[in-house]
Motif scaffolding. Structure first.
Motif, PDB file in Angstrom:
ATOM      1  N   ILE A   4       0.846  -1.187   0.000  1.00 53.67           N
ATOM      2  CA  ILE A   4       0.000   0.000   0.000  1.00 53.67           C
ATOM      3  C   ILE A   4       0.885   1.241   0.000  1.00 53.67           C
ATOM      4  CG2 ILE A   4      -1.756   1.301   1.240  1.00 53.67           C
ATOM      5  CD1 ILE A   4      -2.752  -1.312   2.389  1.00 53.67           C
ATOM      6  N   ALA A   5       1.057   1.798  -1.194  1.00 53.75           N
ATOM      7  CA  ALA A   5       1.834   3.019  -1.390  1.00 53.75           C
ATOM      8  C   ALA A   5       1.496   3.553  -2.759  1.00 53.75           C
ATOM      9  CB  ALA A   5       3.346   2.732  -1.297  1.00 53.75           C
ATOM     10  N   LEU A   6       1.581   4.851  -2.934  1.00 55.38           N
ATOM     11  CA  LEU A   6       1.304   5.425  -4.239  1.00 55.38           C
ATOM     12  C   LEU A   6       2.376   5.008  -5.216  1.00 55.38           C
ATOM     13  CD1 LEU A   6       0.241   9.097  -3.404  1.00 55.38           C
ATOM     14  CD2 LEU A   6      -1.234   7.178  -3.977  1.00 55.38           C
ATOM     15  N   PRO A   7       1.991   4.715  -6.477  1.00 60.42           N
ATOM     16  CA  PRO A   7       3.000   4.413  -7.474  1.00 60.42           C
ATOM     17  C   PRO A   7       3.891   5.617  -7.697  1.00 60.42           C
ATOM     18  CG  PRO A   7       0.823   4.705  -8.471  1.00 60.42           C
ATOM     19  CD  PRO A   7       0.627   4.676  -6.993  1.00 60.42           C
ATOM     20  N   ALA A   8       5.154   5.338  -8.065  1.00 63.59           N
ATOM     21  CA  ALA A   8       6.138   6.412  -8.172  1.00 63.59           C
ATOM     22  C   ALA A   8       5.693   7.517  -9.111  1.00 63.59           C
ATOM     23  CB  ALA A   8       7.476   5.835  -8.630  1.00 63.59           C
ATOM     24  N   HIS A   9       5.133   7.148 -10.297  1.00 63.27           N
ATOM     25  CA  HIS A   9       4.767   8.181 -11.255  1.00 63.27           C
ATOM     26  C   HIS A   9       3.554   8.967 -10.780  1.00 63.27           C
ATOM     27  CE1 HIS A   9       1.900   5.055 -12.424  1.00 63.27           C
ATOM     28  NE2 HIS A   9       1.236   5.966 -13.107  1.00 63.27           N
ATOM     29  N   ALA A  10       2.710   8.346  -9.913  1.00 68.01           N
ATOM     30  CA  ALA A  10       1.536   9.039  -9.411  1.00 68.01           C
ATOM     31  C   ALA A  10       1.919  10.142  -8.443  1.00 68.01           C
ATOM     32  CB  ALA A  10       0.590   8.055  -8.742  1.00 68.01           C
ATOM     33  N   ALA A  11       2.898   9.860  -7.599  1.00 70.74           N
ATOM     34  CA  ALA A  11       3.276  10.822  -6.579  1.00 70.74           C
ATOM     35  C   ALA A  11       3.787  12.112  -7.173  1.00 70.74           C
ATOM     36  CB  ALA A  11       4.343  10.204  -5.663  1.00 70.74           C
ATOM     37  N   SER A  12       4.400  12.053  -8.359  1.00 69.87           N
ATOM     38  CA  SER A  12       4.998  13.237  -8.949  1.00 69.87           C
ATOM     39  C   SER A  12       4.128  13.860 -10.028  1.00 69.87           C
ATOM     40  CB  SER A  12       6.366  12.879  -9.542  1.00 69.87           C
ATOM     41  OG  SER A  12       6.213  11.904 -10.566  1.00 69.87           O
ATOM     42  N   SER A  13       2.970  13.297 -10.302  1.00 69.17           N
ATOM     43  CA  SER A  13       2.139  13.774 -11.396  1.00 69.17           C
ATOM     44  C   SER A  13       1.082  14.737 -10.885  1.00 69.17           C
ATOM     45  CB  SER A  13       1.464  12.587 -12.106  1.00 69.17           C
ATOM     46  OG  SER A  13       0.539  13.052 -13.067  1.00 69.17           O
ATOM     47  N   VAL A  14       1.008  15.933 -11.488  1.00 71.49           N
ATOM     48  CA  VAL A  14      -0.006  16.903 -11.094  1.00 71.49           C
ATOM     49  C   VAL A  14      -1.380  16.452 -11.547  1.00 71.49           C
ATOM     50  CG1 VAL A  14       1.604  18.833 -11.110  1.00 71.49           C
ATOM     51  CG2 VAL A  14       0.392  18.236 -13.214  1.00 71.49           C
ATOM     52  N   ASN A  15      -1.448  15.492 -12.463  1.00 72.46           N
ATOM     53  CA  ASN A  15      -2.721  15.007 -12.972  1.00 72.46           C
ATOM     54  C   ASN A  15      -3.183  13.743 -12.261  1.00 72.46           C
ATOM     55  OD1 ASN A  15      -2.872  17.035 -14.989  1.00 72.46           O
ATOM     56  ND2 ASN A  15      -1.432  15.866 -16.256  1.00 72.46           N
ATOM     57  N   TYR A  16      -2.541  13.405 -11.173  1.00 72.02           N
ATOM     58  CA  TYR A  16      -2.892  12.169 -10.475  1.00 72.02           C
ATOM     59  C   TYR A  16      -4.339  12.202 -10.004  1.00 72.02           C
ATOM     60  CZ  TYR A  16      -3.162   8.591  -6.918  1.00 72.02           C
ATOM     61  OH  TYR A  16      -3.564   7.518  -6.163  1.00 72.02           O
ATOM     62  N   ASP A  17      -5.050  11.116 -10.261  1.00 67.46           N
ATOM     63  CA  ASP A  17      -6.451  10.997  -9.888  1.00 67.46           C
ATOM     64  C   ASP A  17      -6.611   9.757  -9.005  1.00 67.46           C
ATOM     65  OD1 ASP A  17      -9.166  10.824  -9.635  1.00 67.46           O
ATOM     66  OD2 ASP A  17      -9.575  10.487 -11.761  1.00 67.46           O
ATOM     67  N   PRO A  18      -6.932   9.921  -7.721  1.00 64.16           N
ATOM     68  CA  PRO A  18      -7.081   8.754  -6.840  1.00 64.16           C
ATOM     69  C   PRO A  18      -8.118   7.761  -7.354  1.00 64.16           C
ATOM     70  CG  PRO A  18      -7.008  10.787  -5.567  1.00 64.16           C
ATOM     71  CD  PRO A  18      -7.114  11.196  -7.006  1.00 64.16           C
ATOM     72  N   ALA A  19      -9.106   8.244  -8.078  1.00 66.31           N
ATOM     73  CA  ALA A  19     -10.149   7.360  -8.594  1.00 66.31           C
ATOM     74  C   ALA A  19      -9.619   6.423  -9.675  1.00 66.31           C
ATOM     75  CB  ALA A  19     -11.313   8.185  -9.153  1.00 66.31           C
ATOM     76  N   ALA A  20      -8.453   6.754 -10.238  1.00 71.90           N
ATOM     77  CA  ALA A  20      -7.863   5.926 -11.287  1.00 71.90           C
ATOM     78  C   ALA A  20      -6.795   4.985 -10.743  1.00 71.90           C
ATOM     79  CB  ALA A  20      -7.263   6.810 -12.384  1.00 71.90           C
ATOM     80  N   GLU A  21      -6.650   4.926  -9.427  1.00 74.68           N
ATOM     81  CA  GLU A  21      -5.640   4.053  -8.834  1.00 74.68           C
ATOM     82  C   GLU A  21      -6.125   2.606  -8.817  1.00 74.68           C
ATOM     83  OE1 GLU A  21      -3.364   3.463  -4.570  1.00 74.68           O
ATOM     84  OE2 GLU A  21      -3.938   5.489  -5.199  1.00 74.68           O
ATOM     85  N   VAL A  22      -5.263   1.696  -9.219  1.00 75.39           N
ATOM     86  CA  VAL A  22      -5.580   0.265  -9.242  1.00 75.39           C
ATOM     87  C   VAL A  22      -4.386  -0.502  -8.679  1.00 75.39           C
ATOM     88  CG1 VAL A  22      -7.174   0.406 -11.195  1.00 75.39           C
ATOM     89  CG2 VAL A  22      -4.729   0.045 -11.630  1.00 75.39           C
ATOM     90  N   ASP A  23      -4.631  -1.750  -8.319  1.00 77.07           N
ATOM     91  CA  ASP A  23      -3.546  -2.566  -7.772  1.00 77.07           C
ATOM     92  C   ASP A  23      -2.530  -2.941  -8.841  1.00 77.07           C
ATOM     93  OD1 ASP A  23      -4.665  -2.492  -5.245  1.00 77.07           O
ATOM     94  OD2 ASP A  23      -5.835  -4.314  -5.562  1.00 77.07           O
ATOM     95  N   VAL A  24      -3.014  -3.211 -10.055  1.00 73.85           N
ATOM     96  CA  VAL A  24      -2.106  -3.584 -11.140  1.00 73.85           C
ATOM     97  C   VAL A  24      -2.700  -3.193 -12.487  1.00 73.85           C
ATOM     98  CG1 VAL A  24      -3.059  -5.925 -11.282  1.00 73.85           C
ATOM     99  CG2 VAL A  24      -0.783  -5.484 -12.179  1.00 73.85           C
ATOM    100  N   GLU A  25      -1.855  -2.700 -13.366  1.00 74.07           N
ATOM    101  CA  GLU A  25      -2.206  -2.512 -14.767  1.00 74.07           C
ATOM    102  C   GLU A  25      -1.701  -3.759 -15.495  1.00 74.07           C
ATOM    103  OE1 GLU A  25      -0.692   1.307 -16.211  1.00 74.07           O
ATOM    104  OE2 GLU A  25      -0.605   1.958 -14.106  1.00 74.07           O
ATOM    105  N   LEU A  26      -2.613  -4.564 -15.998  1.00 69.28           N
ATOM    106  CA  LEU A  26      -2.267  -5.882 -16.535  1.00 69.28           C
ATOM    107  C   LEU A  26      -2.687  -6.009 -17.995  1.00 69.28           C
ATOM    108  CD1 LEU A  26      -1.373  -8.874 -16.176  1.00 69.28           C
ATOM    109  CD2 LEU A  26      -3.683  -9.346 -15.340  1.00 69.28           C
ATOM    110  N   ILE A  27      -1.733  -6.312 -18.857  1.00 70.28           N
ATOM    111  CA  ILE A  27      -2.036  -6.603 -20.258  1.00 70.28           C
ATOM    112  C   ILE A  27      -1.891  -8.099 -20.497  1.00 70.28           C
ATOM    113  CG2 ILE A  27      -1.223  -6.380 -22.629  1.00 70.28           C
ATOM    114  CD1 ILE A  27      -0.731  -3.523 -22.262  1.00 70.28           C
TER     115      ILE A  27
END
Length: 273
Positions: free
Chosen positions: A23-46
């Protein structure tokens, strides 16, 4: 396979502990001014799935059915539910030669049975397609771009690469793999060894070793070889549980199911280029 189901269930039991540490913010999220908590997921999986001409119609149907079954299985849904956010973002892509990638089901959040069923239906209802050649290189590059361009903020990023042969088009597969790793993306493998150990354009002996040496990489990366149609659905289900959970199997609970590095000669990664 009962063995696979037992491993999947024991893995879910360990997810709660692993999730607490994650449980921690992803690295790119912490530094992004456009970060949206509603778009946070456990994994981006292709889920990147091979549809080259070496995959006959029957094998493609088994493959599709296996993914649909796994995505809606109780084991996978439970692994999702007990994650830090309780949801994942998934995309299903089919691929063949250089420049031949097809998004069958675009990015969607799965957070329960209803959304899982919606996503699985898109996969199940898409027409089957068969193309020539096998460019794992292009499939990896395409998947990396999809992850970088989506709107989600994943605690982890994973490309699940399945295929029944080595890279034979599009450049060095190791370069594409290393690019993914440099961007914090883990690449796991599902080598399909349904045609035995024959050598030739469409398959190669020890494809599992090829995937281990040349395709997968990143923290906790692993492969699960598939040797028969009967074991396909179980293998995919266990693989998805492990990827959603964000943990890799140990030799103790994955023996004979998951491939681990061994003391052997490495496979030449440019053998078929």
């Amino acid at each position: 396979m009962r063995r696979v189901q037992q491993v999947a269930k024991s893995t879910i039991a360990a997810v709660a502990f692993a999730s607490a540490a994650a449980i921690a913010l992803p690295a790119h999220a912490a530094s992004s001014v456009n970060y949206d908590p509603a778009a946070e997921v456990d994994v981006e999986l292709i889920l990147a799935v091979d549809i080259s001409q070496s995959m006959d119609d029957d094998e493609q149907k088994v493959q599709r059915k296996g993914y649909v079954s796994a995505l809606t299985s109780p084991e996978v849904l439970e692994a999702i539910a007990i994650g830090p956010t309780g949801r994942i973002a998934v995309s299903y892509v089919e691929w063949g030669g250089d420049g031949e990638q097809y998004v069958i089901a675009d990015w969607q959040i799965i957070d329960g049975p209803e959304t899982a069923s919606t996503f699985a239906s898109k996969v199940a209802e898409a027409p089957l397609r068969q193309v020539q050649r096998t460019s794992i290189t292009s499939a990896l590059s395409f998947s990396v771009a999809m992850i970088e361009e989506n709107q989600f903020f994943g605690l982890r990023k994973v490309i699940d690469m399945s295929g029944d042969g080595p890279n034979n088009q599009g450049g060095q597969v190791t370069e594409a793999r290393d690019l993914a790793l440099s961007k914090g993306i883990t690449v796991n493998g599902l080598p399909l060894m349904l045609k035995g150990t024959g050598d030739g354009w469409y398959h190669m002996p020890n494809l599992d070793h090829y995937y281990e040496d040349c395709v997968i990489g990143g923290p906790g990366a692993f492969t699960i070889p598939v040797h028969s149609k009967d074991s396909f659905a179980d293998a995919i289900r266990m693989k998805l549980v492990l990827e959603v959970a964000g943990i890799s199997p140990s030799p103790a609970n994955g023996r004979d199911t998951v491939m681990f590095a061994k003391g052997r000669r490495l496979i030449p990664c440019d053998l078929f280029n």
